[in-house]
Design a protein around this motif. Structure first.
Motif, PDB file in Angstrom:
ATOM      1  N   GLY A  11       0.809  -1.210   0.000  1.00 19.30           N
ATOM      2  CA  GLY A  11       0.000   0.000   0.000  1.00 19.30           C
ATOM      3  C   GLY A  11       0.845   1.263   0.000  1.00 19.30           C
ATOM      4  O   GLY A  11       0.538   2.229  -0.716  1.00 19.30           O
ATOM      5  N   ASN A  41      -5.916   4.781 -13.017  1.00 20.93           N
ATOM      6  CA  ASN A  41      -6.943   3.745 -12.975  1.00 20.93           C
ATOM      7  C   ASN A  41      -6.842   2.790 -14.154  1.00 20.93           C
ATOM      8  O   ASN A  41      -7.070   1.580 -14.005  1.00 20.93           O
ATOM      9  CB  ASN A  41      -8.326   4.373 -12.892  1.00 20.93           C
ATOM     10  CG  ASN A  41      -8.603   4.946 -11.522  1.00 20.93           C
ATOM     11  OD1 ASN A  41      -8.007   4.543 -10.536  1.00 20.93           O
ATOM     12  ND2 ASN A  41      -9.499   5.903 -11.456  1.00 20.93           N
ATOM     13  N   ILE A  71      -3.984  -6.341  -3.236  1.00 18.40           N
ATOM     14  CA  ILE A  71      -4.724  -5.515  -2.276  1.00 18.40           C
ATOM     15  C   ILE A  71      -3.919  -4.274  -1.900  1.00 18.40           C
ATOM     16  O   ILE A  71      -4.425  -3.151  -1.946  1.00 18.40           O
ATOM     17  CB  ILE A  71      -5.074  -6.326  -1.009  1.00 18.40           C
ATOM     18  CG1 ILE A  71      -5.992  -7.496  -1.368  1.00 18.40           C
ATOM     19  CG2 ILE A  71      -5.729  -5.431   0.049  1.00 18.40           C
ATOM     20  CD1 ILE A  71      -6.181  -8.505  -0.253  1.00 18.40           C
ATOM     21  N   GLY A  75      -4.402  -1.664  -4.720  1.00  9.42           N
ATOM     22  CA  GLY A  75      -5.466  -0.997  -3.979  1.00  9.42           C
ATOM     23  C   GLY A  75      -5.127   0.448  -3.674  1.00  9.42           C
ATOM     24  O   GLY A  75      -5.979   1.339  -3.741  1.00  9.42           O
ATOM     25  N   THR A  78      -4.668   2.476  -7.487  1.00 13.68           N
ATOM     26  CA  THR A  78      -5.877   2.925  -8.168  1.00 13.68           C
ATOM     27  C   THR A  78      -6.632   3.898  -7.270  1.00 13.68           C
ATOM     28  O   THR A  78      -6.472   3.897  -6.062  1.00 13.68           O
ATOM     29  CB  THR A  78      -6.771   1.743  -8.585  1.00 13.68           C
ATOM     30  OG1 THR A  78      -7.083   0.981  -7.442  1.00 13.68           O
ATOM     31  CG2 THR A  78      -6.089   0.884  -9.617  1.00 13.68           C
TER      32      THR A  78
END
Length: 124
Positions: A11, A41, A71, A75, A78
Motif C-alpha cells: 500500500g 486507474n 490488495i 489498492g 488505483t
C-alpha cells in the motif's frame, strides 16, 4: 500477520507510485481534465487483470505476495475515491460534459483494460 505487513508495504508503494504517475501525467497534460487519475486507474486495471491471471492460473505465489500486490499495491495505486471526488467537483462546477466523459472513460476504459490484462496474461 505477515499478510498484513505485505499489504501495508504494498500500500505504501502503491500510494507513492500513484502520486508519481498522476503528477507526471498532470504535468504533461494539465489539470483541465482528471487525466492523471484516469491514467492511474487504467494502468491499475490492466495490471490487476494480468496479475490476477498470473497469480490464480499460472503461478504458485504465496497468499502474502498476492495480497501485498493485489490488495496493497494496486489498492493504493488505483484511485476510485479520487475519481469520485474529481467527478463531483466537475459536476458542482457545472462542467457536466467533462463529468460525463470522466465517468464514461473511467468505467468503460478501466473494465476494458482489465479484460485486456486478462487476455494478455492468458496468451503468455
Amino acid at each position: 500477520m505477515i499478510q498484513l505487513i505485505a499489504i501495508a508495504v504494498g500500500g505504501a508503494a502503491g500510494a507513492l507510485l500513484r502520486f508519481w504517475v498522476s503528477t507526471g501525467v498532470y504535468g504533461w497534460l494539465g489539470r483541465g481534465f482528471p487525466w492523471g487519475t484516469l491514467a492511474v486507474n487504467l494502468l491499475g486495471s490492466l495490471a490487476i487483470g494480468v496479475l490476477y491471471v498470473l497469480f490464480m492460473e499460472r503461478m504458485n505465489v504465496t497468499p502474502e505476495l498476492r495480497a501485498g500486490l493485489l490488495i496493497g499495491l494496486l489498492g493504493a495505486f488505483t484511485t476510485f475515491s479520487t475519481f469520485s471526488l474529481e467527478t463531483l467537483n466537475l459536476i458542482q462546477g457545472a462542467e457536466l460534459v467533462k463529468a460525463g466523459l470522466n465517468i464514461l472513460l473511467s468505467v468503460s476504459a478501466c473494465v476494458l483494460a482489465t479484460w485486456l490484462g486478462v487476455l494478455m496474461a492468458r496468451s503468455l
